[in-house]
Design a protein around this motif. Sequence first.
Motif, PDB file in Angstrom:
ATOM      1  N   GLU A   1      -2.189   6.241  14.653  1.00  0.00           N
ATOM      2  CA  GLU A   1      -1.638   6.777  13.418  1.00  0.00           C
ATOM      3  C   GLU A   1      -0.577   7.824  13.741  1.00  0.00           C
ATOM      4  O   GLU A   1       0.507   7.819  13.189  1.00  0.00           O
ATOM      5  CB  GLU A   1      -2.766   7.464  12.635  1.00  0.00           C
ATOM      6  CG  GLU A   1      -2.850   7.022  11.204  1.00  0.00           C
ATOM      7  CD  GLU A   1      -4.071   7.645  10.549  1.00  0.00           C
ATOM      8  OE1 GLU A   1      -4.783   6.908   9.878  1.00  0.00           O
ATOM      9  OE2 GLU A   1      -4.303   8.856  10.727  1.00  0.00           O
TER      10      GLU A   1
ATOM     11  N   THR B   1      -3.979  12.066  -2.072  1.00  0.00           N
ATOM     12  CA  THR B   1      -5.361  11.626  -2.282  1.00  0.00           C
ATOM     13  C   THR B   1      -6.170  12.743  -2.927  1.00  0.00           C
ATOM     14  O   THR B   1      -5.964  13.919  -2.633  1.00  0.00           O
ATOM     15  CB  THR B   1      -6.032  11.196  -0.961  1.00  0.00           C
ATOM     16  OG1 THR B   1      -6.170  12.327  -0.100  1.00  0.00           O
ATOM     17  CG2 THR B   1      -5.224  10.123  -0.247  1.00  0.00           C
TER      18      THR B   1
ATOM     19  N   THR C   1      -4.369   8.022  -4.713  1.00  0.00           N
ATOM     20  CA  THR C   1      -5.660   7.398  -4.437  1.00  0.00           C
ATOM     21  C   THR C   1      -6.766   8.404  -4.727  1.00  0.00           C
ATOM     22  O   THR C   1      -6.656   9.568  -4.342  1.00  0.00           O
ATOM     23  CB  THR C   1      -5.734   6.949  -2.962  1.00  0.00           C
ATOM     24  OG1 THR C   1      -4.569   6.148  -2.692  1.00  0.00           O
ATOM     25  CG2 THR C   1      -6.981   6.138  -2.685  1.00  0.00           C
TER      26      THR C   1
ATOM     27  N   GLY D   1     -11.045   4.759  -4.365  1.00  0.00           N
ATOM     28  CA  GLY D   1     -11.718   4.856  -3.079  1.00  0.00           C
ATOM     29  C   GLY D   1     -13.169   5.277  -3.263  1.00  0.00           C
ATOM     30  O   GLY D   1     -13.527   5.898  -4.258  1.00  0.00           O
TER      31      GLY D   1
ATOM     32  N   VAL E   1     -10.870   1.219  -0.482  1.00  0.00           N
ATOM     33  CA  VAL E   1     -10.864   2.067   0.717  1.00  0.00           C
ATOM     34  C   VAL E   1     -12.057   3.009   0.701  1.00  0.00           C
ATOM     35  O   VAL E   1     -12.664   3.243  -0.339  1.00  0.00           O
ATOM     36  CB  VAL E   1      -9.550   2.897   0.812  1.00  0.00           C
ATOM     37  CG1 VAL E   1      -8.417   2.071   1.380  1.00  0.00           C
ATOM     38  CG2 VAL E   1      -9.166   3.478  -0.542  1.00  0.00           C
TER      39      VAL E   1
ATOM     40  N   ARG F   1     -13.579   6.839   2.280  1.00  0.00           N
ATOM     41  CA  ARG F   1     -13.356   8.092   3.027  1.00  0.00           C
ATOM     42  C   ARG F   1     -14.698   8.789   3.198  1.00  0.00           C
ATOM     43  O   ARG F   1     -15.348   9.138   2.221  1.00  0.00           O
ATOM     44  CB  ARG F   1     -12.390   9.004   2.273  1.00  0.00           C
ATOM     45  CG  ARG F   1     -12.219  10.356   2.950  1.00  0.00           C
ATOM     46  CD  ARG F   1     -11.124  11.190   2.294  1.00  0.00           C
ATOM     47  NE  ARG F   1      -9.797  10.722   2.678  1.00  0.00           N
ATOM     48  CZ  ARG F   1      -8.674  11.127   2.067  1.00  0.00           C
ATOM     49  NH1 ARG F   1      -8.732  11.985   1.059  1.00  0.00           N
ATOM     50  NH2 ARG F   1      -7.494  10.685   2.480  1.00  0.00           N
TER      51      ARG F   1
ATOM     52  N   PRO G   1     -12.023  -0.333   4.756  1.00  0.00           N
ATOM     53  CA  PRO G   1     -11.247   0.446   5.718  1.00  0.00           C
ATOM     54  C   PRO G   1     -11.435   1.954   5.511  1.00  0.00           C
ATOM     55  O   PRO G   1     -11.491   2.425   4.375  1.00  0.00           O
ATOM     56  CB  PRO G   1      -9.801   0.042   5.428  1.00  0.00           C
ATOM     57  CG  PRO G   1      -9.809  -0.752   4.182  1.00  0.00           C
ATOM     58  CD  PRO G   1     -11.208  -1.159   3.876  1.00  0.00           C
TER      59      PRO G   1
ATOM     60  N   VAL H   1     -10.207   5.699   5.579  1.00  0.00           N
ATOM     61  CA  VAL H   1      -8.933   6.413   5.458  1.00  0.00           C
ATOM     62  C   VAL H   1      -9.183   7.909   5.512  1.00  0.00           C
ATOM     63  O   VAL H   1      -9.916   8.453   4.676  1.00  0.00           O
ATOM     64  CB  VAL H   1      -8.225   6.050   4.132  1.00  0.00           C
ATOM     65  CG1 VAL H   1      -6.939   6.854   3.990  1.00  0.00           C
ATOM     66  CG2 VAL H   1      -7.926   4.558   4.081  1.00  0.00           C
TER      67      VAL H   1
ATOM     68  N   TRP I   1      -7.025  11.792   6.550  1.00  0.00           N
ATOM     69  CA  TRP I   1      -5.833  12.468   6.034  1.00  0.00           C
ATOM     70  C   TRP I   1      -5.188  13.203   7.190  1.00  0.00           C
ATOM     71  O   TRP I   1      -5.819  13.395   8.233  1.00  0.00           O
ATOM     72  CB  TRP I   1      -6.246  13.468   4.932  1.00  0.00           C
ATOM     73  CG  TRP I   1      -7.177  14.529   5.423  1.00  0.00           C
ATOM     74  CD1 TRP I   1      -6.853  15.731   5.980  1.00  0.00           C
ATOM     75  CD2 TRP I   1      -8.611  14.461   5.465  1.00  0.00           C
ATOM     76  NE1 TRP I   1      -7.986  16.425   6.347  1.00  0.00           N
ATOM     77  CE2 TRP I   1      -9.067  15.665   6.049  1.00  0.00           C
ATOM     78  CE3 TRP I   1      -9.562  13.497   5.082  1.00  0.00           C
ATOM     79  CZ2 TRP I   1     -10.436  15.933   6.252  1.00  0.00           C
ATOM     80  CZ3 TRP I   1     -10.923  13.793   5.286  1.00  0.00           C
ATOM     81  CH2 TRP I   1     -11.331  14.984   5.861  1.00  0.00           C
TER      82      TRP I   1
ATOM     83  N   THR J   1      -0.638  11.593   4.661  1.00  0.00           N
ATOM     84  CA  THR J   1      -1.711  11.436   3.688  1.00  0.00           C
ATOM     85  C   THR J   1      -2.223  12.838   3.386  1.00  0.00           C
ATOM     86  O   THR J   1      -2.682  13.553   4.276  1.00  0.00           O
ATOM     87  CB  THR J   1      -2.841  10.558   4.262  1.00  0.00           C
ATOM     88  OG1 THR J   1      -2.290   9.277   4.601  1.00  0.00           O
ATOM     89  CG2 THR J   1      -3.953  10.365   3.255  1.00  0.00           C
TER      90      THR J   1
ATOM     91  N   VAL K   1      -2.845   4.895  -0.590  1.00  0.00           N
ATOM     92  CA  VAL K   1      -3.070   4.836   0.859  1.00  0.00           C
ATOM     93  C   VAL K   1      -2.889   3.413   1.397  1.00  0.00           C
ATOM     94  O   VAL K   1      -2.455   3.238   2.533  1.00  0.00           O
ATOM     95  CB  VAL K   1      -4.450   5.400   1.263  1.00  0.00           C
ATOM     96  CG1 VAL K   1      -4.536   6.888   1.004  1.00  0.00           C
ATOM     97  CG2 VAL K   1      -5.593   4.667   0.582  1.00  0.00           C
ATOM     98  N   SER K   2      -3.225   2.419   0.574  1.00  0.00           N
ATOM     99  CA  SER K   2      -3.060   1.042   1.052  1.00  0.00           C
ATOM    100  C   SER K   2      -1.605   0.620   1.086  1.00  0.00           C
ATOM    101  O   SER K   2      -1.213  -0.262   1.864  1.00  0.00           O
ATOM    102  CB  SER K   2      -3.851   0.062   0.186  1.00  0.00           C
ATOM    103  OG  SER K   2      -5.227   0.281   0.354  1.00  0.00           O
TER     104      SER K   2
END
Length: 494
Positions: A289, A319, A344, A370, A408, A410, A427, A429, A431, A459, A490-491
């Motif tokens: 990333e 987010t 998100t 999410g 997603v 988190r 997935p 996610v 930040w 993010t 985020v996607s």
Amino acid sequence: MKKSRNKNRKLWIDLAFISMIALLSISLIFLSHSTKSNANQPTNNRKAPEITKEESTKESAFPGILIKTEVSNDKYSPYSIQYPQSKVKSFNAQINKYIDEQLDTYLIAMQENKRIGSKTPGELNIAFEIFPHTSGSYSFVMITGTYLGGANGYTSFNTIHLNTESANIIKINDLFGHEESKLEKLSSLVRDSIKKDPSLKDKVFEEEMMLATEPKWSNFEKFALIEDTLVLYFDEYEIASGAAGAPVIAVPLAELSEQLVAPFKPIVSEEVLPKPPVEEDTEDIIEEEQEDEVNDSIETETQVDEQTENAKKKQVALTFDDGPDPKVTPQILATLAKYDAKATFFMLGSRVEFYPEIANDVLEAGHELGNHTWTHANLTNMTSDAITQEVSRTNNIIEQSTGETPTVFRPPYGAFNDDMLNVLSLPVVLWNVDTLDWKHRDAAQLLASVKSSVHDGSTVLMHDIHLSTAQGLESVLEYLTSEGYTFVTVSELE
Ligand code: ZN
């Protein structure tokens, strides 16, 4: 300095809220007085006015909670009583006992008044409020206004707490792990709060107040969990003169994080926990990333001159975690809409259960949904089964409320490990820009945090449970727009 100012502000919000309820119950009294005087107007009806008693039951906004109403229009001792009922017998029994006691006391006192020749009618009004809490329990706060004629009236409170799922009644000692010594901190916080409360200035009965706030279970039985505060109720004349009304004192749960036990511990920070040990795969993800980000920014710098302005726009994914919240989330949605920004929302299942329509509003506005677990648990301490439960239960409630499953995931505190990754179907996610909005609770500081660390592909972590975040968001959107950023989910982030 800043911290105490924020604390006070929070307290004010809560007090304003409670005063609203108190006002409501007062207006109920007035309302019924006025209806009563209308009813007492001479009419053409020759029959003596009959006493009517009415009972009704209706559903509340909360699953499994019914509202019962009992009204008597007897002109000398009228009453209007509203109270909750559930499927839990012990809960109903406790409520019914309280209602019967209040009603008996009132009717007996009014009978006595009649016997001694008093002509002033009395009044009994019992109303209640329901406060859902992320711990899964509901706080029921009953406000009783009793008027026995003359100068003889008072307001008192009663509270009860129910976890509708486990059918357990929650008591103050459950919050503190049954260790009475842990009340010492609460006792001193409440005393401080009382001292600083301007509405109680010069009205406190010092001796009674000290006794009523000694660190004993019996002193703190009347409480409610309202958002991130523990609210304590005192009856009129219990600790202060009548001019102060019935005192309501709010203590931020964050001040009690060492004393409270799960699930009542406050949801505090994403950063409080030590970072989980970074294992190989995880490391790869994070490094990748970061490399991407570095590449992106080099690319942007070298190409920006040759490209037209709209050829490659900088992207940022905003987010919002820990919601939905009935006050904050709608404000955030409105601000995002103003800038046509998509974001998100990582939601807690336990909060979606209370505010399904707000979760649905988030989806309708075009944002990405999410999953942020049901209870905001640190998953690294849990078994695979428990993790699956946290995640799938949250997926289910989000789907039930919005018709869509989250795309997603988190983990709370950003805490995760390889074992968990195998269990998760979504997935993960994280930040890379932390606004620390949960910590500073300062609208102006939100922009400063974003400015200092945002770049193409960032993010950004915020929380849609703090009003300060909603208040500071507009300046963040304005700044990022002026810097040429577009707002993506985020996607969508490349
Ligand atoms: Zn969180």
